[in-house]
Design a protein around this motif. Structure first.
Motif, PDB file in Angstrom:
ATOM      1  N   GLU A  12    -106.887 -79.472  76.623  1.00 11.08           N
ATOM      2  CA  GLU A  12    -108.009 -80.169  75.990  1.00 11.08           C
ATOM      3  C   GLU A  12    -108.292 -81.524  76.641  1.00 11.08           C
ATOM      4  O   GLU A  12    -108.184 -82.578  76.004  1.00 11.08           O
ATOM      5  N   PRO A  13    -108.679 -81.505  77.912  1.00 13.00           N
ATOM      6  CA  PRO A  13    -108.918 -82.775  78.604  1.00 13.00           C
ATOM      7  C   PRO A  13    -110.103 -83.531  77.994  1.00 13.00           C
ATOM      8  O   PRO A  13    -111.071 -82.911  77.541  1.00 13.00           O
ATOM      9  N   LYS A  14    -109.988 -84.843  77.981  1.00 10.92           N
ATOM     10  CA  LYS A  14    -111.071 -85.706  77.472  1.00 10.92           C
ATOM     11  C   LYS A  14    -111.328 -86.835  78.459  1.00 10.92           C
ATOM     12  O   LYS A  14    -110.409 -87.334  79.096  1.00 10.92           O
ATOM     13  N   ARG A  15    -112.619 -87.194  78.551  1.00 10.57           N
ATOM     14  CA  ARG A  15    -112.991 -88.377  79.330  1.00 10.57           C
ATOM     15  C   ARG A  15    -113.434 -89.431  78.324  1.00 10.57           C
ATOM     16  O   ARG A  15    -114.390 -89.205  77.574  1.00 10.57           O
ATOM     17  N   ASN A  16    -112.752 -90.537  78.275  1.00  9.97           N
ATOM     18  CA  ASN A  16    -113.022 -91.594  77.280  1.00  9.97           C
ATOM     19  C   ASN A  16    -113.136 -91.010  75.873  1.00  9.97           C
ATOM     20  O   ASN A  16    -114.012 -91.386  75.100  1.00  9.97           O
ATOM     21  N   GLY A  17    -112.267 -90.053  75.569  1.00 10.34           N
ATOM     22  CA  GLY A  17    -112.224 -89.491  74.221  1.00 10.34           C
ATOM     23  C   GLY A  17    -113.173 -88.330  73.986  1.00 10.34           C
ATOM     24  O   GLY A  17    -113.093 -87.663  72.957  1.00 10.34           O
ATOM     25  N   GLU A  18    -114.072 -88.057  74.949  1.00  8.41           N
ATOM     26  CA  GLU A  18    -115.021 -86.954  74.784  1.00  8.41           C
ATOM     27  C   GLU A  18    -114.532 -85.733  75.558  1.00  8.41           C
ATOM     28  O   GLU A  18    -114.213 -85.856  76.751  1.00  8.41           O
ATOM     29  N   PRO A  19    -114.498 -84.565  74.907  1.00  8.77           N
ATOM     30  CA  PRO A  19    -113.987 -83.371  75.601  1.00  8.77           C
ATOM     31  C   PRO A  19    -114.772 -83.056  76.877  1.00  8.77           C
ATOM     32  O   PRO A  19    -115.996 -83.218  76.906  1.00  8.77           O
ATOM     33  N   ILE A  20    -114.080 -82.641  77.903  1.00  3.47           N
ATOM     34  CA  ILE A  20    -114.717 -82.174  79.142  1.00  3.47           C
ATOM     35  C   ILE A  20    -114.259 -80.744  79.398  1.00  3.47           C
ATOM     36  O   ILE A  20    -113.181 -80.349  78.961  1.00  3.47           O
TER      37      ILE A  20
ATOM     38  N   LEU B  55    -108.970 -90.529  81.532  1.00  2.00           N
ATOM     39  CA  LEU B  55    -108.870 -89.086  81.371  1.00  2.00           C
ATOM     40  C   LEU B  55    -107.587 -88.830  80.588  1.00  2.00           C
ATOM     41  O   LEU B  55    -106.521 -89.314  80.979  1.00  2.00           O
ATOM     42  N   SER B  56    -107.701 -88.105  79.480  1.00  2.01           N
ATOM     43  CA  SER B  56    -106.495 -87.866  78.682  1.00  2.01           C
ATOM     44  C   SER B  56    -106.326 -86.370  78.418  1.00  2.01           C
ATOM     45  O   SER B  56    -107.299 -85.627  78.364  1.00  2.01           O
ATOM     46  N   PHE B  57    -105.090 -85.979  78.279  1.00  2.95           N
ATOM     47  CA  PHE B  57    -104.746 -84.571  78.054  1.00  2.95           C
ATOM     48  C   PHE B  57    -103.862 -84.463  76.823  1.00  2.95           C
ATOM     49  O   PHE B  57    -103.038 -85.340  76.563  1.00  2.95           O
TER      50      PHE B  57
ATOM     51  N   MET C 287    -112.860 -77.298  81.128  1.00  2.00           N
ATOM     52  CA  MET C 287    -111.855 -76.896  82.125  1.00  2.00           C
ATOM     53  C   MET C 287    -112.555 -76.140  83.254  1.00  2.00           C
ATOM     54  O   MET C 287    -113.662 -75.650  83.092  1.00  2.00           O
ATOM     55  N   TRP C 288    -111.894 -75.991  84.396  1.00  2.00           N
ATOM     56  CA  TRP C 288    -112.338 -75.164  85.530  1.00  2.00           C
ATOM     57  C   TRP C 288    -113.739 -75.603  86.012  1.00  2.00           C
ATOM     58  O   TRP C 288    -114.528 -74.802  86.475  1.00  2.00           O
ATOM     59  N   THR C 289    -114.044 -76.897  85.873  1.00  2.90           N
ATOM     60  CA  THR C 289    -115.378 -77.411  86.157  1.00  2.90           C
ATOM     61  C   THR C 289    -115.273 -78.762  86.874  1.00  2.90           C
ATOM     62  O   THR C 289    -114.405 -79.568  86.525  1.00  2.90           O
ATOM     63  N   ALA C 290    -116.138 -78.997  87.847  1.00  2.00           N
ATOM     64  CA  ALA C 290    -116.173 -80.292  88.535  1.00  2.00           C
ATOM     65  C   ALA C 290    -116.792 -81.332  87.607  1.00  2.00           C
ATOM     66  O   ALA C 290    -117.907 -81.142  87.116  1.00  2.00           O
ATOM     67  N   VAL C 291    -116.045 -82.394  87.342  1.00  2.00           N
ATOM     68  CA  VAL C 291    -116.479 -83.412  86.375  1.00  2.00           C
ATOM     69  C   VAL C 291    -116.483 -84.772  87.073  1.00  2.00           C
ATOM     70  O   VAL C 291    -115.548 -85.118  87.797  1.00  2.00           O
ATOM     71  N   GLN C 292    -117.547 -85.533  86.838  1.00  2.00           N
ATOM     72  CA  GLN C 292    -117.620 -86.885  87.409  1.00  2.00           C
ATOM     73  C   GLN C 292    -116.863 -87.861  86.506  1.00  2.00           C
ATOM     74  O   GLN C 292    -117.043 -87.843  85.284  1.00  2.00           O
ATOM     75  N   VAL C 293    -116.009 -88.672  87.094  1.00  2.32           N
ATOM     76  CA  VAL C 293    -115.448 -89.800  86.333  1.00  2.32           C
ATOM     77  C   VAL C 293    -115.810 -91.075  87.074  1.00  2.32           C
ATOM     78  O   VAL C 293    -115.980 -91.078  88.307  1.00  2.32           O
TER      79      VAL C 293
END
Lengths: 82, 299, 323
Positions: C78-86, C100-102, C88-94
């Motif tokens: 359940e990865p999150k970027r600044n607390g918002e879910p992102i 990034l939290s898991f 999986m298996w997808t290119a994500v901009q940070v």
């Protein structure tokens, strides 16, 4: 009416109530705990994960023994929220 | 007492698949110089042929292991190649430049002694030390004579592994003079680093502390693994011994142990290493005479 | 630079592995689930040998000090970027400053985080993989700790933010209880009944199972072995052989069966009775502690076909993202 909360195992492993076999338990039923306080450990793959109280309160009981195998989602302890 | 090495016929090597990406070849179920030299000769040849898809080439005591990319090489083609290679190779004609390394050992040292005493309940004979037990079951009258035998003839590095840098060595004497001991009934959870132990027909030096099941004979002041590559002899590799090297275990006293250890810790110790063009045939015919020539190359 | 705020249970830098040194006792190390590691890299435009972070059961919290494109694969934590879910298996901009939290893996064990450009720790013997036993590779040769800073390599610009792996290429980690094995190596040491029992047993994965070995508990193994007069040099125990090399994935019979994983010992004197196929080693990396597994004997052709089919699948994914 008092509010109670259950602490569950986030991962499988072995539950420890002591930091080390020769040391006292982290907490006993009846003890007051603060949010974030360690109440046990789960040992898996030779690593240890802290099990913490998620709110301030008092330990009511433990559902698993020291060094008992647990699976993710197993109930470990019950706290009374203060 | 014979004074030549009896040749062993390797009649039925086994070619085995290790999943889809390894081939394991057991030249013989039992240990012999024939099996080991053939493992070394074949693996050397495979390296030189540089077959496409080969990733790892690892000779062992009486066997060898290859890891390959099955996308580039079919295991059956590899096995055919290995069988053909075996036909071509005559180990008596195979020679290599062997490094001869002086390997000082403080036998019956205080550190391994302390550890072995902690684990007597895991040993075949809790009332003896590992040296006393090993001496007795190999027919020696005293530990002293036993140590003389262990350090009395050089040993070939027949395999390196378990952990990085651990040499298995096999004494270069006829089989009836070879020492054989069982491993602990239950492995120890502790062994000091640089401990020199014995299991089956092999001497091993533990590169780092850890679990272990070999009978503990002593401790060396020198390293077989230098991760930071600080000692001059580790410039090219963090591991000292290589298969085909010869270790000459030399009995030292505490004073010499401490002196060498000080140099090792200061990063200045230089190993006493000579080289010899190792010729199996000459060794097989007259191991005693040949061993003298081997030890002569050391300063 | 990536700053480690919380390390998670056991997080290490891994790549495809360290090769060419098995003969001096160096195991390959590298990502336990090579499929998830490789796909993570492709999604962000890297080659498969770029280093990723391997997380175990409980993931880390990471603060990015620079903009980056990342992807999480493997077990869902359940990865999150600044607390918002992102996803999986997808290119994500940070962006610089993002955290990034898991959380915890609920299915499977290990997640992989790739970063366009790769985790740029120094190479040791041509690999960035962490091998903790002797403390080499990765970040200082060890598990990550709070406060560690990880350099990121320069990205090649191939990443397409938002691009995702087709669902059909995402493994199901809930169903990995049958493990394919090519029997062999020293399985001649087993009696017919012993072999049958070995293959018929539901083995339980012990809580000690880790990157070194997947230790299994079940029935007594001594009884599965053929009695014999031990060959010279092997030692007296019937499970002992003259010390030999162990393939990665081989099953070593040392008191219990232990499947040797990527940080394992490279050789020793216990009989090995078969080797888990290369693609099922990836599945095994995602098999959870206390789960039960059964071995299914396959012949080498079946193992090769399964491998070839996975290689094709990976090539398809590579082509989607890198061409």
């Amino acid at each position: 009416m008092t509010e109670r909360t259950t602490v569950t195992a986030p991962m499988p492993g072995v539950f420890y109530r002591r930091p080390d076999p020769d040391e006292p338990t982290f907490v006993e039923p009846g003890d007051a705990v603060e949010s974030g306080e360690v109440i046990g450990l789960i040992g898996v793959m030779k690593n240890f994960h802290d099990i913490t109280a998620d709110e301030d309160g008092e330990v009511v009981e433990f559902f698993v023994e020291n060094e008992q195998e647990v699976d993710a989602g197993d109930e470990l302890a019950e706290l009374e929220v203060s | 007492m014979t004074n030549s090495i009896q040749r062993q016929e390797l009649s039925s090597p086994r070619y085995e698949y290790g999943g889809d990406d390894h081939v394991f070849v057991e030249l013989s179920e039992e240990m012999s110089f024939d099996a080991n030299f053939e493992a070394q000769a074949i693996t050397q040849e495979i390296r030189e042929r540089d077959l496409p898809g080969i990733i790892e080439v690892a000779p062992a005591n009486a066997s060898y292991l290859l890891h390959f990319d099955p996308g580039e090489l079919h295991p059956d083609d590899l096995i055919e190649e290995l069988k053909a290679l075996r036909e071509e190779i005559d180990i008596t004609e195979y020679t290599w430049e062997a490094r001869v390394i002086d390997f000082p050992v403080l036998y019956d040292d205080p550190w391994t002694h302390e550890v072995m005493m902690k684990f007597r309940d895991r040993h075949q004979d809790p009332d003896s030390t590992d040296l006393e037990y090993s001496a007795r079951i190999n027919g020696f009258d005293s530990v002293d004579e036993f140590i003389d035998a262990h350090s009395g003839a050089p040993q070939m590095v027949t395999m390196v592994g378990f952990v990085p840098g651990l040499p298995w060595t096999f004494q270069m004497v006829p089989r009836e003079q070879q020492i054989e001991v069982p491993k602990y009934v239950q492995p120890r959870t502790e062994t000091p680093g640089r401990a020199v132990g014995y299991g089956g027909a092999f001497t091993a030096t533990y590169p780092v502390k850890g679990a272990g099941g070999y009978q503990l004979f002593g401790r060396t002041p020198v390293e077989v693994l230098d991760v930071d590559q600080e000692l001059p002899d580790f410039q090219d590799s963090m591991v000292l011994p290589n298969p085909g090297d010869i270790l000459n275990y030399r009995r030292i006293d505490r004073e010499e142990y401490d002196a060498i250890r000080e140099e090792v810790e200061a990063g200045t110790y230089e190993y006493n290493i000579g080289t010899i063009d190792f010729r199996p045939e000459e060794f097989f015919e007259d191991p005693q005479g040949y061993n003298e020539r081997i030890t002569e190359v050391l300063d | 630079m990536i700053e480690v705020l919380e390390p998670g249970l056991s997080t290490t830098v891994q790549d495809t592995g360290r090769y060419g040194h098995y003969h001096i006792g160096m195991p390959p190390s590298g990502a336990m689930d090579q499929y998830a590691h490789t796909v993570a890299n492709y999604v962000v435009g890297n080659d498969e040998d770029a280093a990723t972070l391997e997380m175990t059961y409980a993931g880390p919290d990471l603060k990015f000090q620079e903009d980056a494109v990342v992807a999480a694969t493997g077990a869902d934590m359940e990865p999150k970027r600044n607390g918002e879910p992102i996803p999986m298996w997808t290119a994500v901009q940070v962006e610089a400053g993002d955290v990034l939290s898991f959380e915890f893996a609920t299915e499977g064990v290990r997640s992989y985080l790739s970063v366009a450009g790769g985790i740029d720790v120094p190479e040791v013997m041509e690999s960035r993989s962490t091998y903790t036993l002797i403390g080499i590779g990765g970040h200082e040769g060890r598990d990550l700790e709070e406060g560690d800073e990880l350099p990121v390599g320069s990205a090649n610009g191939n990443a397409t933010v938002g691009a995702a792996v087709d669902d059909g290429h995402v493994p199901d980690y809930a169903n990995n209880d049958t493990i394919s094995v090519v029997m062999g190596l020293c399985d001649y040491r087993l009696t017919d009944e012993g072999r049958e029992e070995f293959l018929g047993t539901q083995w339980k994965i012990s809580d000690e199972a880790d990157r070194v070995g997947c230790r299994l508990t079940g029935p007594d193994i001594e009884g599965m072995f053929e009695e014999r007069e031990q060959p010279f040099g092997a030692g007296p125990d019937p499970t002992n052989v003259v010390d030999l090399g162990y393939p990665v994935g081989s099953i070593q019979m040392a008191g219990q069966p232990i499947i040797l994983m990527r940080d394992a010992v490279t050789g020793g004197g216990y009989a090995t009775v078969g080797t888990v196929t290369s693609i099922d080693r990836d599945m095994l990396a995602q098999a959870r502690t206390h789960n039960e597994i059964t071995f299914e004997a396959v012949d080498v052709e079946e193992a090769l076909e399964a491998r070839a089919s996975q290689d094709e699948q990976l090539e398809l994914i590579r082509a989607t993202f890198l061409e």
